[in-house]
Design an enzyme around this catalytic site. Structure first.
Site, PDB file in Angstrom:
ATOM      1  N   HIS A 275      -4.085   3.143  -2.784  1.00  0.00           N
ATOM      2  CA  HIS A 275      -4.614   2.148  -1.734  1.00  0.00           C
ATOM      3  C   HIS A 275      -3.500   2.064  -1.710  1.00  0.00           C
ATOM      4  O   HIS A 275      -2.625   1.476  -1.128  1.00  0.00           O
ATOM      5  CB  HIS A 275      -6.110   2.841  -1.886  1.00  0.00           C
ATOM      6  CG  HIS A 275      -6.007   1.794  -0.236  1.00  0.00           C
ATOM      7  ND1 HIS A 275      -6.247   1.799   0.691  1.00  0.00           N
ATOM      8  CD2 HIS A 275      -6.289  -0.034  -0.459  1.00  0.00           C
ATOM      9  CE1 HIS A 275      -6.240   1.156   1.127  1.00  0.00           C
ATOM     10  NE2 HIS A 275      -6.073  -0.413   0.796  1.00  0.00           N
TER      11      HIS A 275
ATOM     12  N   HIS B 175     -28.740 -15.313  26.016  1.00  0.00           N
ATOM     13  CA  HIS B 175     -27.573 -15.044  26.940  1.00  0.00           C
ATOM     14  C   HIS B 175     -26.522 -15.940  26.479  1.00  0.00           C
ATOM     15  O   HIS B 175     -26.259 -15.831  28.055  1.00  0.00           O
ATOM     16  CB  HIS B 175     -27.959 -13.963  27.907  1.00  0.00           C
ATOM     17  CG  HIS B 175     -28.901 -12.506  27.929  1.00  0.00           C
ATOM     18  ND1 HIS B 175     -29.078 -12.680  27.011  1.00  0.00           N
ATOM     19  CD2 HIS B 175     -28.002 -11.539  28.381  1.00  0.00           C
ATOM     20  CE1 HIS B 175     -29.459 -11.048  27.063  1.00  0.00           C
ATOM     21  NE2 HIS B 175     -27.853 -10.501  28.126  1.00  0.00           N
TER      22      HIS B 175
ATOM     23  N   HIS C 178       0.919  -1.172  -0.487  1.00  0.00           N
ATOM     24  CA  HIS C 178      -0.374   0.599   0.295  1.00  0.00           C
ATOM     25  C   HIS C 178       0.599   1.599   0.458  1.00  0.00           C
ATOM     26  O   HIS C 178       0.978   1.888   1.160  1.00  0.00           O
ATOM     27  CB  HIS C 178      -0.969  -0.064   1.121  1.00  0.00           C
ATOM     28  CG  HIS C 178      -1.663  -1.172   1.251  1.00  0.00           C
ATOM     29  ND1 HIS C 178      -0.738  -2.417   1.775  1.00  0.00           N
ATOM     30  CD2 HIS C 178      -2.836  -1.635   1.025  1.00  0.00           C
ATOM     31  CE1 HIS C 178      -2.359  -2.994   1.616  1.00  0.00           C
ATOM     32  NE2 HIS C 178      -3.810  -2.296   1.163  1.00  0.00           N
TER      33      HIS C 178
ATOM     34  N   GLU D 105     -17.629  -3.947  25.066  1.00  0.00           N
ATOM     35  CA  GLU D 105     -16.846  -4.378  25.065  1.00  0.00           C
ATOM     36  C   GLU D 105     -15.891  -4.951  24.366  1.00  0.00           C
ATOM     37  O   GLU D 105     -14.547  -6.035  24.484  1.00  0.00           O
ATOM     38  CB  GLU D 105     -18.091  -5.769  24.991  1.00  0.00           C
ATOM     39  CG  GLU D 105     -19.212  -6.703  25.471  1.00  0.00           C
ATOM     40  CD  GLU D 105     -19.932  -5.427  25.756  1.00  0.00           C
ATOM     41  OE1 GLU D 105     -20.218  -5.217  24.318  1.00  0.00           O
ATOM     42  OE2 GLU D 105     -20.647  -5.947  26.041  1.00  0.00           O
TER      43      GLU D 105
ATOM     44  N   HIS E 295      -2.240  -0.961   7.063  1.00  0.00           N
ATOM     45  CA  HIS E 295      -2.055  -1.765   5.208  1.00  0.00           C
ATOM     46  C   HIS E 295      -1.075  -0.391   5.274  1.00  0.00           C
ATOM     47  O   HIS E 295      -0.150  -0.981   4.239  1.00  0.00           O
ATOM     48  CB  HIS E 295      -3.370  -1.025   4.689  1.00  0.00           C
ATOM     49  CG  HIS E 295      -3.551   0.089   4.431  1.00  0.00           C
ATOM     50  ND1 HIS E 295      -4.657   0.925   5.232  1.00  0.00           N
ATOM     51  CD2 HIS E 295      -3.642   0.764   4.197  1.00  0.00           C
ATOM     52  CE1 HIS E 295      -4.976   1.644   5.575  1.00  0.00           C
ATOM     53  NE2 HIS E 295      -5.156   1.933   4.679  1.00  0.00           N
TER      54      HIS E 295
HETATM   55  C1  TPP Z   1     -11.302  -4.193   9.542  1.00  0.00           C
HETATM   56  C2  TPP Z   1     -10.839  -4.125   8.236  1.00  0.00           C
HETATM   57  N1  TPP Z   1     -11.993  -4.337   7.481  1.00  0.00           N
HETATM   58  C3  TPP Z   1     -11.392  -3.952   5.838  1.00  0.00           C
HETATM   59  C4  TPP Z   1      -9.451  -4.127   5.817  1.00  0.00           C
HETATM   60  C5  TPP Z   1      -9.705  -4.350   4.820  1.00  0.00           C
HETATM   61  N2  TPP Z   1      -8.720  -3.009   4.122  1.00  0.00           N
HETATM   62  C6  TPP Z   1      -8.136  -2.489   4.277  1.00  0.00           C
HETATM   63  S1  TPP Z   1      -7.461  -1.244   3.883  1.00  0.00           S
HETATM   64  C7  TPP Z   1      -9.177  -0.886   3.722  1.00  0.00           C
HETATM   65  C8  TPP Z   1      -9.828   0.754   3.585  1.00  0.00           C
HETATM   66  C9  TPP Z   1      -9.237   1.447   3.946  1.00  0.00           C
HETATM   67  O1  TPP Z   1      -9.084   3.293   3.493  1.00  0.00           O
HETATM   68  P1  TPP Z   1      -8.443   4.604   4.453  1.00  0.00           P
HETATM   69  O2  TPP Z   1      -8.494   4.211   6.138  1.00  0.00           O
HETATM   70  O3  TPP Z   1      -9.562   4.646   4.193  1.00  0.00           O
HETATM   71  O4  TPP Z   1      -6.880   4.010   3.638  1.00  0.00           O
HETATM   72  P2  TPP Z   1      -6.504   4.578   3.213  1.00  0.00           P
HETATM   73  O5  TPP Z   1      -7.209   4.255   1.797  1.00  0.00           O
HETATM   74  O6  TPP Z   1      -6.583   6.543   2.451  1.00  0.00           O
HETATM   75  O7  TPP Z   1      -4.950   4.224   2.955  1.00  0.00           O
HETATM   76  C10 TPP Z   1      -9.776  -2.062   4.023  1.00  0.00           C
HETATM   77  C11 TPP Z   1     -10.846  -1.739   3.973  1.00  0.00           C
HETATM   78  C12 TPP Z   1      -8.828  -3.974   6.896  1.00  0.00           C
HETATM   79  N3  TPP Z   1      -7.748  -3.682   6.734  1.00  0.00           N
HETATM   80  N4  TPP Z   1      -9.988  -3.984   8.268  1.00  0.00           N
END
Ligand code: TPP
Length: 664
Positions: free
Chosen positions: A260, A472, A29, A410, A69
């Site tokens: 991205h 529950h 990324h 939680e 990422h």
């Molecule tokens: C809980 C979770 N759901 C989905 C993903 C897959 N995922 C990784 S980055 C991303 C998009 C994130 O967008 P943003 O935070 O705006 O990051 P940017 O595009 O600016 O790098 C997704 C859906 C993940 N890593 N974690």
């Protein structure tokens, strides 16, 4: 060279390393590191208190990359600022098997990584625990030894996750003013514009939860620095929304979702190099830039030295205790404390619910271990997690309490507990109903992956919940928890096993533990007084032998062990030699040597596993040909004894199963 030029060159080094490493790996990324390079350069270059020669310095500022990422951002920073454990070769090996630069930052795997991130929202929620731990440790040891900030970079994804709401509310309520969050406000996620999925005024949202919130141009170093300086003087946690261009520097793909999570490609990288005026080959950092970064890495040397002096000058006892707390070693008296509880439980006898047993153990342990931090997600009096020693709530501005009222959050609780444990100085434990462990699960998984010591007190552990009904009554949660690697799941049968489980959970420094505890009373079964053996450590053991050569082996955990004992009585009375094996922990049992496991499983022709939950997992212990008395679907609302009877989890049910198996 002007300051601005110098800044740009330092930031461009991050951008270049991010695009080159992602290109070399053919995955990753680049967008986020390129977009947030300016913010990171200001933070690491001018603000963050850290010393690359001692990544574990207890009073360092914490930096958490919640947008995991964008891992190349932190890897580039670790290399540039001079961490020994991060070389150019490591960057060239980005995302390769066995490298120190895995796809997402992994705590314990790579030096300088404070917490494992990637599942969006977790890092932000961990940071609340970090910031809370800092305040609490400062309250106990003083600002001379503990006085640092927690900085976070999060993205749109982190803020969209529901977990972020819980985290933000906790931080606002606790007035964690040393928590400073940079939001990479780039309007882009994977699928495109954030406008596709969000219409929230994030600044108003944070302010509504008790934060300061401000917006800056995320490519203007002076504005970023000024915002940080302002945030540092606030009496609230701070959000700095940094308006950035994702993939800044890539002239065609920047600002789009195309940057991205995919390599830029040779042509776009060449164009970016031209745009950024970065004429160097891949992975080449010119000496003026590297020198500037290495100097930034030396910035806190003096502060570190001064801190070491203060530690040395501290009262010997205080210093020893601080160092013990940071190392996470238990006080030597811990075993005696547990032994004392066990002796008293045997003297007292009588039936108690294991949630009450846990409270009895906690009374003694929390009095002896000041590092234990209690809490519950609004079920304190059901989870029995509060003790005399932890009776004071953690409250601003003093933070000298030892009990967190997490609210009905939680997931936020579990994620913050990870942060508290990772920060060091505390052993957090927190309660909710076992059925709601599902709400904690993503953070439990990360605790297990990271190998941090967090203890979950999950009460109301079966259909024994009774009248609250199937919503529950956990049936699949124990199996689901047992499926998580490196998580110890204990389901103790009485006060002795509960005490042993607590001891083992505290000693399990390299991973989290679950205590699954009953609401209903259970008799004391472990009356083997006079022995020092911690039988729970074996995971499973013969509680009572058969009179005669065993024809039936009954295996059970928790509340079903007493049921097995009663069934054994009846079977023995009918001339069927029967033994009972208590199974408080699958994980510990499956780790035993083959020979001891075989001995415990035994050779009785009829084996029956009994657990008021689904069968999944039991076959590894009793074999798939064994019988199972337990749950096969969801529970039902009604008084607990009637519900047990309804599902056939009864003494008669076990006896009938044994007799019919013996006949067939
Ligand atoms: C809980 C979770 N759901 C989905 C993903 C897959 N995922 C990784 S980055 C991303 C998009 C994130 O967008 P943003 O935070 O705006 O990051 P940017 O595009 O600016 O790098 C997704 C859906 C993940 N890593 N974690």
């Amino acid at each position: 060279m002007s300051n601005r030029e110098k800044h740009d060159r330092m930031a461009n080094a991050i951008r270049a390393l991010a695009m080159d490493a992602v290109e070399a790996a053919k995955s990753g990324h680049p967008g986020m590191p390129m977009g947030m390079a300016d913010v990171a350069t200001v933070l690491f270059g001018k603000v963050l208190k850290f010393d690359p020669t001692d990544p574990h310095w207890p009073d360092r500022d914490r930096f958490i990359l919640s947008a995991g990422h964008g891992s190349m951002l932190i890897y580039a920073l670790l290399y540039l600022t001079g961490y020994e454990g991060m070389t150019l070769d490591d960057l060239k090996n980005f995302r390769q098997l066995g490298s120190r630069t895995p796809g997402h930052p992994e705590y314990g795997h790579t030096v300088g990584i404070e917490t494992t991130t990637g599942p969006l929202g977790q890092g932000l929620a961990n940071s609340v625990g970090f910031a809370l731990a800092e305040r609490m440790l400062a309250a106990q040891f003083g600002g001379d030894l503990v006085d640092h900030h927690t900085y976070v970079i999060c993205g749109d994804g982190c803020l969209m996750e529901g977990l972020s709401e819980e985290a933000i509310e906790i931080a606002g309520r606790q007035k964690l003013n040393k928590l400073i969050v940079f939001w990479d406000d780039n309007h882009i996620t994977i699928d495109g514009s954030t406008a596709l999925s969000v219409a929230t005024d994030q600044l108003a949202r944070f302010e509504a939860s008790g934060w300061d919130a401000t917006r800056v141009d995320g490519h203007d170093p002076d504005a970023i620095l000024a915002a940080i300086e302002r945030a540092k003087t606030s009496d609230k946690p701070s959000l700095i929304a940094c308006r950035t261009t994702i993939g800044y520097g890539a002239p065609n793909k920047g600002g789009t979702n195309g940057v991205h999570g995919a390599p830029l490609g040779a042509a776009e990288i060449a164009a970016a190099r031209a745009f950024l005026n970065w004429e160097y080959e891949p992975f080449v950092i010119p000496s003026d830039v590297l020198d500037a970064w290495r100097l930034a890495g030396l910035r806190s040397r003096q502060a570190h030295k001064a801190w070491l002096e203060r530690l040395k000058a501290a009262d010997l006892e205080k210093r020893g205790e601080f160092e013990r707390r940071v190392r996470g070693d238990l006080p030597s008296r811990t075993s005696d404390v547990v032994a004392g509880v066990i002796a008293k439980a045997r003297a007292d006898g009588g039936a108690v619910a294991t949630r009450k047993s846990s409270e009895i153990v906690l009374e003694a342990l929390t009095a002896a271990l000041p590092e234990m931090l209690g809490g519950s997600a609004d079920l304190t009096h059901s989870n029995n997690t509060k003790t005399k020693a932890t009776s004071v709530y953690v409250e601003p501005p003093k933070y000298d309490g030892r009990y967190m009222n997490w609210g009905i959050r939680e997931h936020g609780m579990a994620a913050a507990m990870n942060g508290i444990a990772l920060h060091g100085g505390f052993i957090p434990y927190g309660g909710t109903f076992l059925v709601f462990s599902d709400y904690c699960r993503p953070s439990i998984r990360l605790a297990a992956l990271m190998g941090v010591r967090v203890v979950y007190v999950f009460t109301h552990d079966s259909i024994g919940v009774g009248e609250d009904g199937p919503t529950h009554q956990p049936v699949e949660q124990i199996a689901a928890l047992r499926a998580i690697p490196n998580l110890l799941v204990f389901r103790p049968c009485d006060t002795v096993e509960t005490a042993e489980a607590w001891k083992l959970a505290l000693e399990h420094k390299t991973g989290p533990s679950v205590l699954a505890l009953t609401r209903q009373n259970l008799p004391l079964l472990r009356t083997d007084a006079g022995t020092e053996r911690c039988l729970t450590a074996r995971g499973a053991y013969e509680l009572v032998a058969a009179s005669g050569e065993a024809k039936v082996s009954l295996f059970a955990s928790g509340s079903e062990v007493s049921l097995a004992m009663a069934a054994r009585e009846q079977l023995q009375a009918q001339g069927v030699p029967t033994r009972v094996v208590s199974v408080p922990s699958f994980e510990l049992f499956l780790n035993q040597p083959d020979e001891s496991r075989k001995q415990v499983v035994g050779k009785a022709p009829v084996k029956i596993a009994i657990e008021a939950a689904i069968r999944q997992g039991w076959d590894a212990i009793v074999g798939s040909d064994a019988a199972f008395v337990g749950m096969h679907g969801f529970g039902a609302s009604g008084p607990a004894p009637e519900v047990f009877a309804h599902f056939g989890i009864t003494v008669e049910g076990v006896v009938a199963t044994a007799l019919s198996r013996l006949k067939s």
